[in-house]
Design an enzyme around this catalytic site. Structure first.
Site, PDB file in Angstrom:
ATOM      1  N   CYS A   1      16.111 -16.792 183.044  1.00  0.00           N
ATOM      2  CA  CYS A   1      15.340 -16.635 184.282  1.00  0.00           C
ATOM      3  C   CYS A   1      15.914 -17.482 185.420  1.00  0.00           C
ATOM      4  CB  CYS A   1      13.882 -16.986 184.040  1.00  0.00           C
ATOM      5  SG  CYS A   1      13.672 -18.647 183.373  1.00  0.00           S
TER       6      CYS A   1
ATOM      7  N   ASP B   1      15.551 -20.214 178.470  1.00  0.00           N
ATOM      8  CA  ASP B   1      14.976 -20.845 179.665  1.00  0.00           C
ATOM      9  C   ASP B   1      15.164 -22.355 179.472  1.00  0.00           C
ATOM     10  OD1 ASP B   1      13.488 -21.528 181.920  1.00  0.00           O
ATOM     11  OD2 ASP B   1      11.544 -20.951 181.082  1.00  0.00           O
TER      12      ASP B   1
ATOM     13  N   ARG C   1       2.193 -20.151 193.273  1.00  0.00           N
ATOM     14  CA  ARG C   1       2.972 -20.801 192.218  1.00  0.00           C
ATOM     15  C   ARG C   1       2.412 -22.197 192.030  1.00  0.00           C
ATOM     16  NH1 ARG C   1       9.285 -21.628 190.775  1.00  0.00           N
ATOM     17  NH2 ARG C   1       8.934 -19.467 190.219  1.00  0.00           N
TER      18      ARG C   1
ATOM     19  N   HIS D   1       4.443 -16.137 183.846  1.00  0.00           N
ATOM     20  CA  HIS D   1       5.381 -15.863 184.939  1.00  0.00           C
ATOM     21  C   HIS D   1       5.613 -14.341 184.989  1.00  0.00           C
ATOM     22  CE1 HIS D   1       8.216 -16.559 187.996  1.00  0.00           C
ATOM     23  NE2 HIS D   1       9.186 -17.156 187.350  1.00  0.00           N
TER      24      HIS D   1
ATOM     25  N   GLN E   1       8.600 -12.541 186.898  1.00  0.00           N
ATOM     26  CA  GLN E   1       9.871 -12.723 186.190  1.00  0.00           C
ATOM     27  C   GLN E   1      10.013 -11.669 185.088  1.00  0.00           C
ATOM     28  OE1 GLN E   1      12.388 -15.275 186.635  1.00  0.00           O
ATOM     29  NE2 GLN E   1      13.473 -13.839 185.333  1.00  0.00           N
TER      30      GLN E   1
ATOM     31  N   ARG F   1      14.756  -9.922 190.773  1.00  0.00           N
ATOM     32  CA  ARG F   1      13.513 -10.586 191.164  1.00  0.00           C
ATOM     33  C   ARG F   1      13.023 -10.036 192.493  1.00  0.00           C
ATOM     34  NH1 ARG F   1      11.995 -15.350 189.652  1.00  0.00           N
ATOM     35  NH2 ARG F   1       9.978 -14.476 190.228  1.00  0.00           N
TER      36      ARG F   1
HETATM   37  N1   CP Z   1      13.193 -17.761 187.879  1.00  0.00           N
HETATM   38  C1   CP Z   1      12.494 -18.350 188.865  1.00  0.00           C
HETATM   39  O1   CP Z   1      11.277 -18.228 188.955  1.00  0.00           O
HETATM   40  O2   CP Z   1      13.243 -19.062 189.737  1.00  0.00           O
HETATM   41  P1   CP Z   1      12.680 -20.040 190.862  1.00  0.00           P
HETATM   42  O3   CP Z   1      11.995 -21.182 190.144  1.00  0.00           O
HETATM   43  O4   CP Z   1      13.889 -20.469 191.615  1.00  0.00           O
HETATM   44  O5   CP Z   1      11.702 -19.300 191.707  1.00  0.00           O
HETATM   45  N1  NVA Z   2       9.777 -22.414 182.379  1.00  0.00           N
HETATM   46  C1  NVA Z   2      10.350 -22.721 183.658  1.00  0.00           C
HETATM   47  C2  NVA Z   2      10.569 -21.475 184.448  1.00  0.00           C
HETATM   48  C3  NVA Z   2      11.223 -21.676 185.786  1.00  0.00           C
HETATM   49  C4  NVA Z   2      11.417 -20.381 186.517  1.00  0.00           C
HETATM   50  C5  NVA Z   2       9.435 -23.676 184.411  1.00  0.00           C
HETATM   51  O1  NVA Z   2       8.220 -23.464 184.386  1.00  0.00           O
HETATM   52  O2  NVA Z   2       9.919 -24.648 184.985  1.00  0.00           O
END
Ligand code: CP
Ligand code: NVA
Length: 316
Positions: free
Chosen positions: A276, A235, A113, A140, A143, A304
């Site tokens: 999400c 989101d 990540r 992502h 997700q 998830r």
């Molecule tokens: N939706 C999601 O990716 O959540 P986190 O950022 O908590 O992993």
């Molecule tokens: N678009 C958001 C998603 C978090 C799961 C981010 O990148 O912060």
């Protein structure tokens, strides 16, 4: 017996974006996720990652993704190793390429990540082991699979559904939903201000997938685009790493908030709400919608874990 059900043709591959997988392959992942969820709810215990290790690299924060990878891998007998940028040299003192070559000698797989899609690509290219994208600035994918599972559970089908992403149409989640919808033949729209329409390259990427599957993809700043939606999705207005843009985003995105009026504008009785998470109540969604019976966000969050377990079982 059960282990054989996950004896997938994808072993050794990476998941960087769903653009790299065919519709049939994505549906195979969905079947694995349904099975993994059933097994979890039956309280079955399996040890399918016994003797295996996964490096979990997190340049950005996470609750759901980290918890899913760590618990799903550990409860199957595997050893997950969490590494934040405080712990490892990635991209700083040591190049991503070199980090990849080292981790490839020590682990069975890598989850990443972070910021750059290029980095998750380099990890996959140079580690020689499966790499799973746990979120980058661009995509992502884990997700998106959880969201597809949530849609399938709520409507018992995917084809014929329409869902609309409301908000920052350029962000990682919007892009991933567009790709997976185009692949699977689900009608998908983005309701966003022109300034936040997804870039042309992602639209061009999705066009042939949509042509093949029959999905209708729309991008509009007109509220009429939510008409007929089975699901409104949103989101955060400010993604991780974009904190400096908060004021501008709030100004641009206020009219795109998911509220009671927007839910009603779908013209459907049973439109569901998805997010999400994490959510900022009062910004992208009102508390009223978030806490309503239309909101499926907790099932979505649970999904998830099942989808991530299924992805790991399929690839590792
Ligand atoms: N939706 C999601 O990716 O959540 P986190 O950022 O908590 O992993
Ligand atoms: N678009 C958001 C998603 C978090 C799961 C981010 O990148 O912060």
């Amino acid at each position: 017996m059960e282990a054989e059900k996950f004896d997938s043709p994808f072993k050794g591959r990476s998941l960087l974006t769903w653009a790299d997988y065919s519709p049939e392959e994505i549906l195979q992942f969905l079947d694995y996720a349904i099975l993994a969820k059933k097994q979890a709810h039956n309280k079955e215990i399996h040890q399918r990652f016994l003797g295996k290790t996964i490096a979990l690299i997190f340049e950005k924060r996470s609750t759901r993704t980290r918890s899913s990878f760590e618990t799903a891998f550990g409860e199957e007998g595997g050893h997950p190793v969490f590494m934040s940028t405080q712990d490892i040299q990635l991209g700083g003192k040591e190049s991503v390429k070199d980090t990849a070559r080292v981790l490839g000698r020590m682990f069975s797989a890598i989850e990443f990540r972070g910021f750059k899609q290029e980095h998750v690509q380099q990890l996959a290219e140079f580690s020689g082991i499966p790499v799973i994208n746990g979120l980058t600035d661009e995509f992502h994918p884990t997700q998106a699979l959880a969201d597809i599972l949530t849609l399938q559970e709520n409507f018992g089908k995917l084809k014929g559904l329409k869902w609309v992403f409301c908000g920052d149409g350029r962000n990682n989640v919007a892009r991933s939903l567009m790709i997976i919808s185009a692949k699977l033949g689900i009608d998908f729209a983005i309701f966003a201000p022109k300034e936040l329409f997804p870039p042309k390259d992602i639209q061009d990427l999705c066009a042939p997938f949509a042509k093949e599957s029959g999905a209708k993809i729309e991008i509009s700043d007109d509220i009429s685009v939510v008409k007929g939606a089975d699901c409104l999705y949103t989101d955060v207005w400010v993604s991780m790493g974009e904190e400096a843009l908060k004021e501008e985003r709030t100004r641009l995105l206020k009219p795109y908030q998911v509220n009671k009026e927007l839910m009603a504008a779908t013209g459907k009785e049973n439109t569901i709400f998805m997010h999400c998470l994490p959510a900022v109540l009062g910004q992208e969604v009102t508390e009223e919608v978030f806490e309503s019976s239309a909101s499926k966000v907790w099932d979505e969050a649970e999904n998830r874990k099942h989808t991530i377990k299924a992805i790991m079982l399929a690839l590792i």
